[in-house]
Scaffold this motif. Structure first.
Motif, short mmCIF file in Angstrom:
data_model
loop_
_atom_site.label_atom_id
_atom_site.label_comp_id
_atom_site.label_asym_id
_atom_site.label_seq_id
_atom_site.Cartn_x
_atom_site.Cartn_y
_atom_site.Cartn_z
N SER A 42 44.93 39.99 33.68
CA SER A 42 43.71 39.58 34.62
C SER A 42 43.03 40.79 34.70
CB SER A 42 44.26 39.07 35.77
OG SER A 42 45.02 40.04 36.57
N LYS A 43 43.43 41.76 34.73
CA LYS A 43 42.76 43.10 35.08
C LYS A 43 42.47 43.94 33.83
CE LYS A 43 45.48 43.93 39.24
NZ LYS A 43 46.43 42.85 38.94
N GLU A 95 43.99 45.69 31.78
CA GLU A 95 44.16 47.07 31.63
C GLU A 95 45.48 47.18 31.11
OE1 GLU A 95 42.65 48.72 36.00
OE2 GLU A 95 44.67 49.00 35.63
N THR A 102 43.25 48.22 42.00
CA THR A 102 42.14 47.27 42.16
C THR A 102 40.89 47.99 42.44
OG1 THR A 102 42.54 46.79 44.38
CG2 THR A 102 43.30 45.22 42.85
#
Length: 441
Positions: free
Chosen positions: A71-72, A74, A423
């Motif tokens: 979702s990120k 990363e 975040t």
């Protein structure tokens, strides 16, 4: 309890992922293969976290070679899981090809990970596949589903097994240079590991015998100090003997703790929250002559480390900084999320801890030896403070760097691998080479 729900496995997506990984060019670097494999698996199975973990230190630990958070978007690397801390988990992955845990918090082989790793990261289910090369388990391809428990289909299990097999083939065909970087088996690290083990064994033996001898001095010294029939000077000298023996006993205790540290298994932590909570203790420890300037952003990401080990590291570095300024001064402490560049073994996202003083600085020769056990430049030092810092950093898969200028002060930088993404903003940070002799990297 919520029953596991089944997420349909898209046959087309898994087949495309298998083909893409198999068709990567033979010249593709191993770290790039791991990176792409994690992305493909996460997308094909709709899994939030996928990681490639490899065994290092003669099979004593798993090190994350790449972790992708879908979702990120990363990637990170470096987190360590040690066999001694989670024996049931390591036993299971050594005997089974694909190991599913649909309710990860209660499965026998993952229960010991539940409170320390799974629940803090919101992981409900796990699907792991061993990476075997010539019949030997060299790593694990780990799928961590965040959210409600999930039922892993037969197709999903077959898919992760086949992706692990493809990674095994790439590892088999990789160049020696790449394998050394991936498994951290550089000559420098191996030598340092063997040297540390030998020193710890020596320290344990010496400390045990030394403490037994000091018991005699403490006993007879105490008796002599309490005898009223002895001259005052003699009783004072006996008290001095007792004081010296007590200091020696404390040193012996420190040596034993260094040789055989008693630590709990690591857990997922927010270092900012831990540091803020520990700040009053830190201020009391360094004394009123020193001011602590502490800064951190709202979001750091999470790190896998035992709480007591982190606070001990922070305390050692802060005390070391204060001792560099005998007349008092400012100790600046900063935490920040960073992404390292410049060293293939440590590319990824980390939490940076900086501890800075404005003392006289550290000369080049001292920098070369300062992490060696028992090396000290202080008249009453044990030479264990920075050695303990170094060992804690090694255990969590991090690294440490020192920047110092004579008459301008010193900055210690510790990089902790992130196991959970931040975040907030992450700054790029070029990693400097280690001081000669100070750290294998």
């Amino acid at each position: 309890m919520t029953s596991p729900h089944s997420v349909p496995g898209p046959s087309r997506a898994t087949e495309i992922a298998r083909l893409e990984l198999a068709r990567l060019a033979p010249s593709e670097p191993l770290d790039a293969v791991f990176r792409r494999a994690c992305e493909l698996c996460a997308d094909a199975l709709t899994v939030e976290r996928v990681g490639v973990w490899l065994f290092i230190d003669n099979g004593g630990a798993l090190r994350c070679a790449n972790l992708f958070e879908r979702s990120k978007k990363e990637h990170s690397a470096g987190t360590m899981l040690r066999v001694a801390d989670f024996p049931a988990y390591f036993t299971s992955i050594s005997i089974r090809k694909a190991v599913p845990a649909e309710v990860a918090g209660t499965e026998p082989w993952t229960a010991e990970l539940a409170a320390r790793y799974l629940r803090p990261l919101g992981i409900g289910s796990i699907l792991d596949a061993g990476i075997f090369v010539d019949g030997e388990l060299v790593g694990v391809l780990c799928h961590e589903h965040v959210g409600l428990p999930r039922e892993w289909t037969t197709e999903a299990r077959d898919f992760v097994g086949s992706m692990a097999d493809l990674l095994a083939l790439r590892i088999q065909s990789a160049e020696v240079r790449e394998l050394r970087a991936a498994f951290l088996t550089q000559d420098e690290r191996s030598v340092a590991h063997e040297k540390a083990a030998a020193l710890e064994q020596l320290a344990a033996g010496v400390a045990h015998d030394f403490r037994n001898l000091l018991t005699v001095f403490l006993g007879y010294g105490g008796l002599l100090a309490r005898r009223d029939d002895l001259p005052h000077d003699a009783r004072k000298q006996a008290k001095d003997i007792v004081t010296a023996a007590e200091q020696g006993t404390a040193l012996a205790k420190g040596l034993l703790e260094f040789a055989h540290p008693q630590t709990a298994p690591p857990a997922v932590l927010d270092l900012g929250a831990v540091a803020a909570e520990f700040m009053p203790v830190l201020k009391a420890a360094i004394g009123s002559k020193y001011k602590i300037q502490y800064t951190q952003p709202d979001e750091l990401g999470q790190v896998f480390i035992e709480k007591g080990q982190f606070t001990r590291l922070l305390l050692n570095l802060a005390v070391n900084a204060s001792e560099a300024m005998p007349a008092g001064g400012l100790v600046a402490i900063r935490l920040a999320p960073v992404k390292l560049t410049g060293n293939p073994s440590y590319l990824g996202r980390f939490v940076l801890l900086e501890v800075t003083d404005t003392g006289s600085g550290i000369d080049a020769e001292t920098q070369r030896r300062m992490f060696d056990p028992y090396f000290t430049t202080k008249s009453k030092g044990t030479g264990l403070g920075l050695a303990i810092v170094r060992r804690i950093v090694d255990r969590v898969g991090g690294l440490i760097r020192v920047e110092s200028s004579e008459s301008k002060g010193t900055t210690f930088r510790v990089f902790f691998p992130r196991v959970g993404a931040s975040t907030g903003g992450t700054a790029l940070f070029p990693i400097l080479p280690p001081q000669p002799g100070a750290e294998p990297a």
